[in-house]
Design a protein around this motif. Structure first.
Motif, mmCIF file in Angstrom:
data_model
loop_
_atom_site.group_PDB
_atom_site.id
_atom_site.type_symbol
_atom_site.label_atom_id
_atom_site.label_comp_id
_atom_site.label_asym_id
_atom_site.label_seq_id
_atom_site.Cartn_x
_atom_site.Cartn_y
_atom_site.Cartn_z
ATOM 1 N N GLU A 50 -30.680 27.153 -34.211
ATOM 2 C CA GLU A 50 -29.486 28.281 -34.230
ATOM 3 C C GLU A 50 -28.680 27.982 -35.289
ATOM 4 O O GLU A 50 -28.179 29.102 -36.016
ATOM 5 N N LYS A 51 -28.230 26.756 -35.838
ATOM 6 C CA LYS A 51 -27.283 26.687 -37.040
ATOM 7 C C LYS A 51 -28.128 27.255 -38.185
ATOM 8 O O LYS A 51 -27.262 28.068 -38.947
ATOM 9 N N GLU A 52 -29.210 26.951 -38.252
ATOM 10 C CA GLU A 52 -29.861 27.389 -39.693
ATOM 11 C C GLU A 52 -30.280 28.962 -39.649
ATOM 12 O O GLU A 52 -30.321 29.437 -40.680
ATOM 13 N N SER A 53 -30.720 29.554 -38.491
ATOM 14 C CA SER A 53 -31.213 30.960 -38.421
ATOM 15 C C SER A 53 -30.368 31.695 -37.420
ATOM 16 O O SER A 53 -30.851 32.907 -37.616
ATOM 17 N N GLY A 54 -29.561 31.428 -37.036
ATOM 18 C CA GLY A 54 -28.820 32.215 -35.896
ATOM 19 C C GLY A 54 -29.671 32.572 -34.564
ATOM 20 O O GLY A 54 -30.538 32.118 -34.451
ATOM 21 N N ILE A 55 -28.977 33.565 -34.013
ATOM 22 C CA ILE A 55 -29.737 33.656 -32.619
ATOM 23 C C ILE A 55 -30.606 34.949 -32.888
ATOM 24 O O ILE A 55 -30.285 35.883 -33.598
ATOM 25 N N PRO A 56 -31.904 34.813 -32.553
ATOM 26 C CA PRO A 56 -32.838 35.750 -32.679
ATOM 27 C C PRO A 56 -32.531 37.352 -31.974
ATOM 28 O O PRO A 56 -31.821 37.347 -30.905
ATOM 29 N N GLU A 57 -32.924 38.112 -32.607
ATOM 30 C CA GLU A 57 -32.514 39.681 -32.275
ATOM 31 C C GLU A 57 -32.965 39.880 -30.786
ATOM 32 O O GLU A 57 -32.467 40.330 -30.015
ATOM 33 N N LEU A 58 -34.304 39.130 -30.448
ATOM 34 C CA LEU A 58 -34.800 39.440 -29.238
ATOM 35 C C LEU A 58 -33.935 38.716 -28.074
ATOM 36 O O LEU A 58 -33.827 39.421 -26.881
ATOM 37 N N ALA A 59 -33.184 37.914 -28.322
ATOM 38 C CA ALA A 59 -32.339 37.252 -27.300
ATOM 39 C C ALA A 59 -31.147 38.513 -27.095
ATOM 40 O O ALA A 59 -30.736 38.531 -25.712
ATOM 41 N N GLN A 60 -30.525 39.151 -27.914
ATOM 42 C CA GLN A 60 -29.717 40.124 -28.075
ATOM 43 C C GLN A 60 -30.379 41.362 -26.980
ATOM 44 O O GLN A 60 -29.531 42.074 -26.308
ATOM 45 N N LYS A 61 -31.497 41.644 -27.490
ATOM 46 C CA LYS A 61 -32.110 42.651 -26.850
ATOM 47 C C LYS A 61 -32.140 42.482 -25.237
ATOM 48 O O LYS A 61 -32.075 43.250 -24.367
ATOM 49 N N PHE A 62 -32.750 40.905 -24.936
ATOM 50 C CA PHE A 62 -32.719 40.746 -23.547
ATOM 51 C C PHE A 62 -31.419 40.716 -22.864
ATOM 52 O O PHE A 62 -31.187 41.335 -21.724
ATOM 53 N N TYR A 63 -30.420 40.263 -23.349
ATOM 54 C CA TYR A 63 -29.060 40.247 -22.925
ATOM 55 C C TYR A 63 -28.503 41.823 -22.652
ATOM 56 O O TYR A 63 -28.024 42.210 -21.717
ATOM 57 N N ASP A 64 -28.786 42.611 -23.742
ATOM 58 C CA ASP A 64 -28.652 43.894 -23.520
ATOM 59 C C ASP A 64 -29.149 44.728 -22.373
ATOM 60 O O ASP A 64 -28.617 45.629 -21.788
ATOM 61 N N LYS A 65 -30.492 44.267 -22.187
ATOM 62 C CA LYS A 65 -31.225 45.047 -21.074
ATOM 63 C C LYS A 65 -30.547 44.536 -19.674
ATOM 64 O O LYS A 65 -30.381 45.358 -18.667
ATOM 65 N N ILE A 66 -30.181 43.266 -19.575
ATOM 66 C CA ILE A 66 -29.362 42.979 -18.422
ATOM 67 C C ILE A 66 -28.089 43.742 -18.121
ATOM 68 O O ILE A 66 -27.768 44.069 -17.239
ATOM 69 N N GLY A 67 -27.222 43.767 -19.340
ATOM 70 C CA GLY A 67 -25.982 44.593 -19.043
ATOM 71 C C GLY A 67 -26.186 46.023 -18.771
ATOM 72 O O GLY A 67 -25.354 46.777 -18.117
ATOM 73 N N GLU A 68 -27.497 46.712 -19.172
ATOM 74 C CA GLU A 68 -27.617 48.129 -18.845
ATOM 75 C C GLU A 68 -28.201 48.143 -17.481
ATOM 76 O O GLU A 68 -28.139 49.468 -16.960
ATOM 77 N N ALA A 69 -28.370 47.130 -16.810
ATOM 78 C CA ALA A 69 -29.063 47.190 -15.424
ATOM 79 C C ALA A 69 -27.807 47.344 -14.429
ATOM 80 O O ALA A 69 -26.912 46.717 -14.441
ATOM 81 N N ASP A 70 -28.358 48.119 -13.059
ATOM 82 C CA ASP A 70 -27.300 48.391 -12.143
ATOM 83 C C ASP A 70 -27.775 46.865 -11.072
ATOM 84 O O ASP A 70 -27.002 46.622 -10.194
ATOM 85 N N ALA A 71 -28.945 46.692 -11.221
ATOM 86 C CA ALA A 71 -29.529 45.540 -10.263
ATOM 87 C C ALA A 71 -30.805 44.709 -10.979
ATOM 88 O O ALA A 71 -31.483 45.409 -11.827
ATOM 89 N N ILE A 72 -30.944 43.497 -10.667
ATOM 90 C CA ILE A 72 -31.943 42.750 -11.340
ATOM 91 C C ILE A 72 -32.720 42.294 -10.244
ATOM 92 O O ILE A 72 -32.291 41.403 -9.308
#
Length: 175
Positions: A50-72
């Motif tokens: 994480e310190k060397e490369s940062g957080i992968p874009e796919l993690a943000q995409k996964f987080y965003d998908k959760i945020g867009e949902a009304d239910a999981i």
């Protein structure tokens, strides 16, 4: 209602994916998106990476998908009594964005396995840890002995008691 669903497994033949697809097919008037964890494969989490490369874009995409949902709806596979490595890695990366991974979204947690335990160990772990990650768990259900209780040909639960329990859990999620 927008429902996000996935099996916490990377297996292409996942019985948990079969279960989550069946469960979400029963939700009326909902837009359901079923994710495949293989689409979110990332390097194994480590603080050094994480310190060397940062957080992968796919993690943000996964987080965003959760945020867009009304239910999981999640169905957990169990590997050696715990989460699969695929799910745990995605979760670990996503939690580095925000520990409140599930963003107070209403959730139904499921689990199944071929054996009589029904992946109860991992389901219990998920339910017990959920509050720490802002999960609003409305219901949870373990389906033991999947192949004895689910007809793959008709894609339906055949056990009336489990079917009733799932319907009740879905009602709790959507009300």
């Amino acid at each position: 209602m927008k429902v996000l669903a996935f099996a916490a497994s990377s297996s292409r033949q996942s019985i948990n994916k079969t279960l989550v697809e069946y469960a979400t097919s029963k939700i009326e008037q909902a837009e359901v998106e079923v994710l495949d964890l293989n689409d979110f494969e990332m390097p194994i989490y480590s603080i050094d990476r994480e310190k060397e490369s940062g957080i992968p874009e796919l993690a943000q995409k996964f987080y965003d998908k959760i945020g867009e949902a009304d239910a999981i709806v999640i169905s957990f596979a169990e590997h050696n009594g715990s989460y699969t490595a695929a799910y745990k890695n995605i979760f670990d990366w996503t939690s580095r964005i925000n520990m409140k991974v599930y963003q107070d979204t209403p959730m139904l947690l499921l689990a199944t396995s071929p054996g009589p335990g029904g992946a109860q160990s991992v389901l219990n772990a998920a339910v017990n840890s959920a509050p720490y990650f802002a999960a609003d768990v409305k219901a949870h259900l373990s389906v033991p002995s999947f192949f004895d209780n689910f007809d793959l040909e008709t894609q339906q639960l055949t056990n009336a008691q489990l079917s009733e329990a799932l319907n009740s859990a879905l009602t709790q999620l959507t009300n």
